[in-house]
Design a protein around this motif. Structure first.
Motif, PDB file in Angstrom:
ATOM      1  N   LEU A 202      35.031  18.037  52.574  1.00  8.38           N
ATOM      2  CA  LEU A 202      34.236  18.334  51.382  1.00  8.38           C
ATOM      3  C   LEU A 202      34.677  19.685  50.842  1.00  8.38           C
ATOM      4  N   TYR A 203      35.068  19.713  49.582  1.00  9.15           N
ATOM      5  CA  TYR A 203      35.433  20.982  48.958  1.00  9.15           C
ATOM      6  C   TYR A 203      35.222  20.881  47.460  1.00  9.15           C
ATOM      7  N   LEU A 204      35.155  22.019  46.813  1.00 12.55           N
ATOM      8  CA  LEU A 204      35.026  22.077  45.373  1.00 12.55           C
ATOM      9  C   LEU A 204      36.396  22.261  44.750  1.00 12.55           C
ATOM     10  N   GLY A 205      36.733  21.406  43.811  1.00 12.69           N
ATOM     11  CA  GLY A 205      37.974  21.555  43.064  1.00 12.69           C
ATOM     12  C   GLY A 205      37.777  22.525  41.908  1.00 12.69           C
ATOM     13  N   LYS A 206      38.839  22.765  41.159  1.00 12.60           N
ATOM     14  CA  LYS A 206      38.765  23.695  40.023  1.00 12.60           C
ATOM     15  C   LYS A 206      37.723  23.265  39.005  1.00 12.60           C
ATOM     16  N   LEU A 207      37.706  21.965  38.682  1.00 15.84           N
ATOM     17  CA  LEU A 207      36.756  21.480  37.688  1.00 15.84           C
ATOM     18  C   LEU A 207      35.317  21.647  38.167  1.00 15.84           C
TER      19      LEU A 207
ATOM     20  N   ALA B  24      20.743  20.466  37.131  1.00 17.04           N
ATOM     21  CA  ALA B  24      20.576  19.341  38.070  1.00 17.04           C
ATOM     22  C   ALA B  24      21.608  18.239  37.823  1.00 17.04           C
ATOM     23  N   GLU B  25      21.955  17.968  36.565  1.00 13.86           N
ATOM     24  CA  GLU B  25      22.956  16.939  36.260  1.00 13.86           C
ATOM     25  C   GLU B  25      24.331  17.357  36.777  1.00 13.86           C
ATOM     26  N   VAL B  26      24.643  18.633  36.647  1.00 13.84           N
ATOM     27  CA  VAL B  26      25.920  19.148  37.143  1.00 13.84           C
ATOM     28  C   VAL B  26      25.968  19.033  38.664  1.00 13.84           C
ATOM     29  N   LYS B  27      24.872  19.388  39.332  1.00 17.24           N
ATOM     30  CA  LYS B  27      24.824  19.288  40.794  1.00 17.24           C
ATOM     31  C   LYS B  27      25.012  17.843  41.243  1.00 17.24           C
ATOM     32  N   ASN B  28      24.417  16.900  40.512  1.00 14.90           N
ATOM     33  CA  ASN B  28      24.563  15.487  40.836  1.00 14.90           C
ATOM     34  C   ASN B  28      26.015  15.053  40.692  1.00 14.90           C
ATOM     35  N   LEU B  29      26.627  15.390  39.568  1.00 13.17           N
ATOM     36  CA  LEU B  29      28.020  15.021  39.318  1.00 13.17           C
ATOM     37  C   LEU B  29      28.960  15.628  40.353  1.00 13.17           C
ATOM     38  N   VAL B  30      28.787  16.906  40.629  1.00 13.15           N
ATOM     39  CA  VAL B  30      29.651  17.592  41.592  1.00 13.15           C
ATOM     40  C   VAL B  30      29.474  16.999  42.989  1.00 13.15           C
ATOM     41  N   SER B  31      28.244  16.705  43.377  1.00 18.93           N
ATOM     42  CA  SER B  31      27.991  16.081  44.682  1.00 18.93           C
ATOM     43  C   SER B  31      28.729  14.753  44.800  1.00 18.93           C
ATOM     44  N   CYS B  32      28.606  13.919  43.777  1.00 15.83           N
ATOM     45  CA  CYS B  32      29.273  12.613  43.794  1.00 15.83           C
ATOM     46  C   CYS B  32      30.785  12.771  43.876  1.00 15.83           C
TER      47      CYS B  32
ATOM     48  N   CYS C 263      31.395  29.000  38.194  1.00 17.51           N
ATOM     49  CA  CYS C 263      32.018  29.994  39.074  1.00 17.51           C
ATOM     50  C   CYS C 263      33.519  29.781  39.171  1.00 17.51           C
ATOM     51  N   GLY C 264      34.120  29.397  38.060  1.00 18.21           N
ATOM     52  CA  GLY C 264      35.558  29.159  38.037  1.00 18.21           C
ATOM     53  C   GLY C 264      36.338  30.449  38.079  1.00 18.21           C
ATOM     54  N   ASN C 265      37.517  30.424  37.513  1.00 16.80           N
ATOM     55  CA  ASN C 265      38.385  31.595  37.515  1.00 16.80           C
ATOM     56  C   ASN C 265      37.766  32.706  36.679  1.00 16.80           C
ATOM     57  N   SER C 266      37.341  33.738  37.318  1.00 12.79           N
ATOM     58  CA  SER C 266      36.782  34.895  36.644  1.00 12.79           C
ATOM     59  C   SER C 266      37.543  36.123  37.089  1.00 12.79           C
TER      60      SER C 266
ATOM     61  N   ALA D 213      27.262  18.471  50.905  1.00 15.03           N
ATOM     62  CA  ALA D 213      27.723  18.870  49.572  1.00 15.03           C
ATOM     63  C   ALA D 213      26.692  19.770  48.893  1.00 15.03           C
ATOM     64  N   ALA D 214      25.410  19.473  49.079  1.00 14.46           N
ATOM     65  CA  ALA D 214      24.351  20.293  48.482  1.00 14.46           C
ATOM     66  C   ALA D 214      24.389  21.721  49.013  1.00 14.46           C
ATOM     67  N   VAL D 215      24.652  21.874  50.303  1.00 14.18           N
ATOM     68  CA  VAL D 215      24.739  23.215  50.896  1.00 14.18           C
ATOM     69  C   VAL D 215      25.917  23.981  50.294  1.00 14.18           C
ATOM     70  N   ILE D 216      27.047  23.302  50.146  1.00 10.44           N
ATOM     71  CA  ILE D 216      28.234  23.938  49.568  1.00 10.44           C
ATOM     72  C   ILE D 216      27.973  24.316  48.115  1.00 10.44           C
ATOM     73  N   ILE D 217      27.355  23.433  47.359  1.00 13.83           N
ATOM     74  CA  ILE D 217      27.047  23.703  45.953  1.00 13.83           C
ATOM     75  C   ILE D 217      26.117  24.904  45.833  1.00 13.83           C
ATOM     76  N   ASP D 218      25.079  24.942  46.664  1.00  9.71           N
ATOM     77  CA  ASP D 218      24.134  26.058  46.617  1.00  9.71           C
ATOM     78  C   ASP D 218      24.790  27.383  46.981  1.00  9.71           C
ATOM     79  N   ALA D 219      25.817  27.345  47.818  1.00 10.69           N
ATOM     80  CA  ALA D 219      26.527  28.576  48.169  1.00 10.69           C
ATOM     81  C   ALA D 219      27.269  29.140  46.963  1.00 10.69           C
ATOM     82  N   TYR D 220      27.649  28.278  46.028  1.00  7.94           N
ATOM     83  CA  TYR D 220      28.366  28.727  44.838  1.00  7.94           C
ATOM     84  C   TYR D 220      27.422  29.043  43.681  1.00  7.94           C
ATOM     85  N   ASN D 221      26.424  28.176  43.445  1.00  2.00           N
ATOM     86  CA  ASN D 221      25.488  28.419  42.345  1.00  2.00           C
ATOM     87  C   ASN D 221      24.263  27.538  42.511  1.00  2.00           C
TER      88      ASN D 221
END
Length: 128
Positions: free
Chosen positions: A96-101, A45-53, A108-111, A32-40
């Motif tokens: 493992l994937y990132l949802g819209k939220l 750090a709190e956002v990364k923790n929440l998204v990982s979980c 890096c949402g809808n831009s 999950a950390a690798v996927i998160i880092d690919a996006y931002n």
């Protein structure tokens, strides 16, 4: 380097984790950390923790939806014919994937944007 720990995931999970789930959780958190880092990689750090979980819990299943995969946007069930059908919005069940939220949380949402390489060729003093 994972952004969350096994205890972070367990604190958000609606059920106790089995030993098998605990053994794969750290690997999923690393992925999950690798996927998160690919996006931002510069996200909070709190956002990364929440998204990982959230990513790991979605993969493990939260146990609260009685057989409905987390992230399902549509679904149907039948009875005696034993039929189920689910539509997953992003990614697939068990992946493992990132949802819209999560994408929005990472910034890096809808831009909508554009880039025109032709504009660089026009001298700055030209005005229309």
């Amino acid at each position: 380097m994972a952004y969350a720990t096994l205890s972070d995931v367990q604190a958000r999970l609606a059920r106790p984790m089995s030993e098998a789930e605990q053994s794969v959780c750290s690997g999923l958190l690393d992925d999950a950390a690798v996927i998160i880092d690919a996006y931002n990689a510069a996200a909070n750090a709190e956002v990364k923790n929440l998204v990982s979980c959230r990513m790991v819990i979605r993969t493990l299943g939260d146990g609260a939806n009685a057989g409905i995969p987390m992230g399902a946007t549509q679904g149907s069930m039948s009875a005696l014919g034993y039929s189920q059908s689910w539509t997953i919005g992003s990614g697939s069940a068990g992946e493992l994937y990132l949802g819209k939220l999560e994408k929005k949380l990472l910034g890096c949402g809808n831009s909508i944007g554009s880039y025109s390489p032709v504009e660089a060729l026009v001298p700055a003093e030209v005005t229309l």
